[in-house]
Write a protein that holds these residues in place. Structure first.
Motif, PDB file in Angstrom:
ATOM      1  N   LEU A 130      33.623   3.406 116.915  1.00  0.00           N
ATOM      2  CA  LEU A 130      32.362   2.883 116.396  1.00  0.00           C
ATOM      3  C   LEU A 130      32.391   2.814 114.870  1.00  0.00           C
ATOM      4  O   LEU A 130      32.023   1.793 114.268  1.00  0.00           O
ATOM      5  N   LEU A 131      32.853   3.886 114.241  1.00  0.00           N
ATOM      6  CA  LEU A 131      32.892   3.918 112.785  1.00  0.00           C
ATOM      7  C   LEU A 131      33.907   2.926 112.232  1.00  0.00           C
ATOM      8  O   LEU A 131      33.671   2.269 111.209  1.00  0.00           O
ATOM      9  N   TYR A 132      35.036   2.812 112.909  1.00  0.00           N
ATOM     10  CA  TYR A 132      36.037   1.828 112.479  1.00  0.00           C
ATOM     11  C   TYR A 132      35.444   0.419 112.480  1.00  0.00           C
ATOM     12  O   TYR A 132      35.596  -0.341 111.518  1.00  0.00           O
ATOM     13  N   ASN A 133      34.758   0.067 113.556  1.00  0.00           N
ATOM     14  CA  ASN A 133      34.184  -1.279 113.656  1.00  0.00           C
ATOM     15  C   ASN A 133      33.086  -1.504 112.632  1.00  0.00           C
ATOM     16  O   ASN A 133      32.905  -2.620 112.137  1.00  0.00           O
ATOM     17  N   LEU A 134      32.346  -0.456 112.292  1.00  0.00           N
ATOM     18  CA  LEU A 134      31.321  -0.577 111.259  1.00  0.00           C
ATOM     19  C   LEU A 134      31.946  -0.961 109.924  1.00  0.00           C
ATOM     20  O   LEU A 134      31.488  -1.907 109.253  1.00  0.00           O
ATOM     21  N   VAL A 135      32.979  -0.242 109.524  1.00  0.00           N
ATOM     22  CA  VAL A 135      33.640  -0.535 108.247  1.00  0.00           C
ATOM     23  C   VAL A 135      34.296  -1.909 108.283  1.00  0.00           C
ATOM     24  O   VAL A 135      34.262  -2.660 107.301  1.00  0.00           O
ATOM     25  N   ASP A 136      34.865  -2.269 109.439  1.00  0.00           N
ATOM     26  CA  ASP A 136      35.540  -3.567 109.568  1.00  0.00           C
ATOM     27  C   ASP A 136      34.547  -4.718 109.460  1.00  0.00           C
ATOM     28  O   ASP A 136      34.746  -5.656 108.681  1.00  0.00           O
ATOM     29  N   VAL A 137      33.466  -4.661 110.228  1.00  0.00           N
ATOM     30  CA  VAL A 137      32.476  -5.747 110.232  1.00  0.00           C
ATOM     31  C   VAL A 137      31.791  -5.876 108.873  1.00  0.00           C
ATOM     32  O   VAL A 137      31.462  -6.987 108.436  1.00  0.00           O
ATOM     33  N   SER A 138      31.595  -4.757 108.186  1.00  0.00           N
ATOM     34  CA  SER A 138      30.935  -4.804 106.876  1.00  0.00           C
ATOM     35  C   SER A 138      31.877  -5.242 105.758  1.00  0.00           C
ATOM     36  O   SER A 138      31.464  -5.328 104.598  1.00  0.00           O
ATOM     37  N   GLY A 139      33.133  -5.520 106.088  1.00  0.00           N
ATOM     38  CA  GLY A 139      34.091  -6.004 105.089  1.00  0.00           C
ATOM     39  C   GLY A 139      34.716  -4.919 104.240  1.00  0.00           C
ATOM     40  O   GLY A 139      35.361  -5.215 103.231  1.00  0.00           O
ATOM     41  N   GLY A 140      34.572  -3.673 104.641  1.00  0.00           N
ATOM     42  CA  GLY A 140      35.069  -2.570 103.833  1.00  0.00           C
ATOM     43  C   GLY A 140      36.570  -2.552 103.655  1.00  0.00           C
ATOM     44  O   GLY A 140      37.079  -2.280 102.553  1.00  0.00           O
ATOM     45  N   PHE A 141      37.327  -2.863 104.726  1.00  0.00           N
ATOM     46  CA  PHE A 141      38.784  -2.801 104.639  1.00  0.00           C
ATOM     47  C   PHE A 141      39.338  -3.838 103.662  1.00  0.00           C
ATOM     48  O   PHE A 141      40.307  -3.585 102.946  1.00  0.00           O
ATOM     49  N   SER A 142      38.740  -5.011 103.630  1.00  0.00           N
ATOM     50  CA  SER A 142      39.203  -6.058 102.706  1.00  0.00           C
ATOM     51  C   SER A 142      39.001  -5.633 101.259  1.00  0.00           C
ATOM     52  O   SER A 142      39.866  -5.859 100.404  1.00  0.00           O
ATOM     53  N   ILE A 143      37.873  -5.024 100.974  1.00  0.00           N
ATOM     54  CA  ILE A 143      37.579  -4.572  99.612  1.00  0.00           C
ATOM     55  C   ILE A 143      38.538  -3.451  99.191  1.00  0.00           C
ATOM     56  O   ILE A 143      39.074  -3.453  98.080  1.00  0.00           O
ATOM     57  N   ILE A 144      38.768  -2.496 100.097  1.00  0.00           N
ATOM     58  CA  ILE A 144      39.691  -1.396  99.788  1.00  0.00           C
ATOM     59  C   ILE A 144      41.096  -1.941  99.578  1.00  0.00           C
ATOM     60  O   ILE A 144      41.828  -1.496  98.683  1.00  0.00           O
ATOM     61  N   ASN A 145      41.490  -2.924 100.367  1.00  0.00           N
ATOM     62  CA  ASN A 145      42.816  -3.529 100.244  1.00  0.00           C
ATOM     63  C   ASN A 145      43.008  -4.173  98.882  1.00  0.00           C
ATOM     64  O   ASN A 145      44.040  -3.978  98.216  1.00  0.00           O
ATOM     65  N   ARG A 146      42.024  -4.948  98.448  1.00  0.00           N
ATOM     66  CA  ARG A 146      42.130  -5.613  97.134  1.00  0.00           C
ATOM     67  C   ARG A 146      42.214  -4.588  96.019  1.00  0.00           C
ATOM     68  O   ARG A 146      42.967  -4.756  95.050  1.00  0.00           O
ATOM     69  N   TRP A 147      41.467  -3.515  96.141  1.00  0.00           N
ATOM     70  CA  TRP A 147      41.485  -2.480  95.109  1.00  0.00           C
ATOM     71  C   TRP A 147      42.851  -1.796  95.040  1.00  0.00           C
ATOM     72  O   TRP A 147      43.399  -1.582  93.955  1.00  0.00           O
ATOM     73  N   LEU A 148      43.421  -1.482  96.208  1.00  0.00           N
ATOM     74  CA  LEU A 148      44.732  -0.830  96.230  1.00  0.00           C
ATOM     75  C   LEU A 148      45.804  -1.738  95.647  1.00  0.00           C
ATOM     76  O   LEU A 148      46.689  -1.280  94.903  1.00  0.00           O
ATOM     77  N   SER A 149      45.745  -3.023  95.965  1.00  0.00           N
ATOM     78  CA  SER A 149      46.746  -3.975  95.450  1.00  0.00           C
ATOM     79  C   SER A 149      46.667  -4.087  93.932  1.00  0.00           C
ATOM     80  O   SER A 149      47.673  -4.333  93.262  1.00  0.00           O
ATOM     81  N   ASN A 150      45.476  -3.904  93.381  1.00  0.00           N
ATOM     82  CA  ASN A 150      45.311  -3.964  91.929  1.00  0.00           C
ATOM     83  C   ASN A 150      45.831  -2.696  91.249  1.00  0.00           C
ATOM     84  O   ASN A 150      46.405  -2.745  90.164  1.00  0.00           O
ATOM     85  N   VAL A 151      45.636  -1.563  91.904  1.00  0.00           N
ATOM     86  CA  VAL A 151      46.043  -0.284  91.322  1.00  0.00           C
ATOM     87  C   VAL A 151      47.553  -0.088  91.398  1.00  0.00           C
ATOM     88  O   VAL A 151      48.191   0.367  90.442  1.00  0.00           O
ATOM     89  N   PHE A 152      48.154  -0.448  92.538  1.00  0.00           N
ATOM     90  CA  PHE A 152      49.587  -0.224  92.747  1.00  0.00           C
ATOM     91  C   PHE A 152      50.338  -1.543  92.588  1.00  0.00           C
ATOM     92  O   PHE A 152      50.493  -2.301  93.541  1.00  0.00           O
ATOM     93  N   ARG A 153      50.821  -1.780  91.374  1.00  0.00           N
ATOM     94  CA  ARG A 153      51.476  -3.047  91.099  1.00  0.00           C
ATOM     95  C   ARG A 153      52.969  -3.016  91.387  1.00  0.00           C
ATOM     96  O   ARG A 153      53.586  -4.058  91.544  1.00  0.00           O
TER      97      ARG A 153
END
Length: 502
Positions: free
Chosen positions: A74-97
């Protein structure tokens, strides 16, 4: 010999259904249950009352573990539907070059953080997708994600694997958890170095030490401390968060080039994305400190079979501490997060129905498998089959059993595709074997769980799931070329360490 063959028959049925006939886990577990049920009815002869009590034990264990699994999804789907994983992904890609550091970070540490909430192969799927979007080869991305997150499976899904082995054994949970933190540390190190090897061979194993060793040391401390205080429901993703933080610090010290700073809007979106995880930590710590005494305890009476065998009563067989129970914490977190997301426009109210639908659709096969396997485990324990099996295996392996314990755990996960299922099938067997050898049962149960955790790397069902995400369906051999060797080596290392510790 006949008793041993009858006792091992349900496990053989499960193996044949999964590996030879290639049935789904749900159908294979159902057939296995009916095979065990038939043996219990005609061989053990528990009587109608005994049969009802034994099945009720399995159902109650399913309710306890199944609600945790439902909440995790349930919690996984909440974060997924709210777009949380995409935002975290973009942030990580910016931090770890640095591409190597990004590869290690996503597949080894970030995927472990995800595993803390939702298992069932989803962390590996997410990590694989992120790595492929970052330009990494599909087979390497899939293999690294499978291996990298595997050490955390035992501590993930809000502790469902820990609760599972606790339910089928009588060894105190804290003792098993302490042992798991030791073996988990070894598995964590082996998986981190294995990811480095997948990326670029021995040269990158040496280069990766600068990142792996500090993160491994910090995460080991996290595992040890949280095991000491039995913070079961958050041990997985808190340890993953610690690893993420340490990797960020080491990366910042190694890469001093100027970065573009995140603006206030980006920081708010990132905060909203990790809010559910922060709430879970906050609620878990709050209830741990307050230690509310609201408990529901389920006990079962003993009974005598028609053949005169006595099955002992089980007082406090399953205990629900309502406010400390992971499902309660997840439910409160989900409600608070949904309210917050709707207020800030992150999601609409109608999407809550989509989250619930996705959760039910994805979790029903898992819950069904859990029901049949836990009822099978209950039958095998009450019917004495587990004791007969462990006695036979101990006689066959003798003093070499502690090494075999690791391979048994890995094999269980390979066959069933799940750390939890392996613990259900073999947790009691490992405990009984340890007691018959005069060895420490907590450590034997611990190596069972961690070896099963790592064994999930090469499980056919999980590999097929991640291969599909990587666009490699039907080409799983390309993934196995990277994962098979480090998985077997890690299992052997766990077995050798078990010989020393035990």
């Amino acid at each position: 010999m006949t008793s041993f063959l009858l006792s091992v028959a349900p496990i053989i049925v499960l193996f044949v259904c999964l590996l030879v006939v290639k049935l789904s886990a749900k159908l294979a577990s159902m057939i296995t249950f009916f095979a065990a049920f038939a043996e219990f009815l005609f061989w053990v002869k528990p009587g109608s009352i005994g049969m009802a009590i034994t099945i009720e034990k399995g159902v109650m264990m399913t309710v306890f573990v199944g609600l945790i699994a439902f909440g995790a999804m349930l919690l996984y789907n909440l974060v997924d539907v709210s777009g949380g994983f995409s935002i975290i992904n973009r942030w990580l890609s910016n931090v770890f070059r640095d591409r190597f550091v990004l590869f290690l970070m996503i597949s080894w540490v970030f995927s472990a953080f995800l595993q803390g909430i939702a298992g069932y192969g989803l962390p590996a799927v997410i990590a694989t997708t992120i790595l492929m979007k970052s330009g990494f080869p599909a087979a390497k991305a899939a293999a690294a994600s499978l291996l990298g997150h595997s050490w955390a499976i035992s501590f993930g899904s809000m502790g469902s694997s820990i609760f599972a082995i606790d339910l089928v054994t009588s060894t105190p949970q804290k003792e098993i958890l302490t042992g798991m933190s030791r073996y988990g540390s070894l598995g964590m190190l082996c998986c981190g170095l294995g990811v480095c090897f997948i990326y670029g061979g021995a040269a990158f194993v040496c280069r990766g030490l600068k990142y792996v060793v500090p993160a491994w040391a910090a995460m080991t401390v996290s595992l040890m401390v949280m095991a000491e205080y039995e913070m079961v429901s958050v041990i997985g993703f808190v340890t993953g968060m610690v690893g993420v933080a340490v990797m960020m610090v080491v990366n910042r010290l190694s890469d001093r080039k100027e970065r573009s700073m995140a603006d206030a809007g980006q920081k708010r979106r990132l905060f909203a994305s990790v809010l559910p995880y922060l709430l879970i930590i906050l609620l878990s710590l709050t209830f741990f400190v307050l230690n509310p005494g609201l408990e529901i305890s389920v006990s079962f009476p003993g009974y005598e079979t028609l053949q005169g065998a006595v099955v002992e009563a089980k007082p406090d067989y399953v205990v629900f501490n309502i406010l400390k129970y992971p499902f309660t914490i997840i439910l409160l977190t989900t409600i608070a997060s949904v309210i917050y997301y709707c207020r800030i426009g992150r999601m609409e109210r109608k999407q809550t129905g989509l989250i619930l639908q996705n959760t039910i659709r994805k979790i029903v096969p898992t819950e069904t498998t859990l029901l049949f396997l836990l009822c099978t485990a209950s039958i095998m324990m009450d019917g004495g089959m587990t004791t007969i099996l462990s006695t036979g295996i101990v006689e066959l392996t003798g003093s070499g059993y502690p090494f075999m314990a690791s391979l048994i755990g890995m094999l269980g996960a390979f066959i069933t595709g799940s750390n939890t299922n392996s613990n259900i099938l073999f947790g009691s067997l490992q405990e009984t074997a340890a007691l018959s050898l005069g060895m420490e049962p907590a450590l034997m149960c611990a190596v069972q769980s961690i070896a099963a955790s790592v064994g999930g790397t090469i499980g056919p069902t999980t590999t097929a799931l991640v291969a599909a995400a990587a666009g490699k369906s039907g080409q799983e051999i390309e993934i196995y070329k990277y994962t098979l060797l480090p998985t077997i080596v890690t299992a052997m290392m766990l077995g050798l360490t078990n010989i020393i510790f035990i």
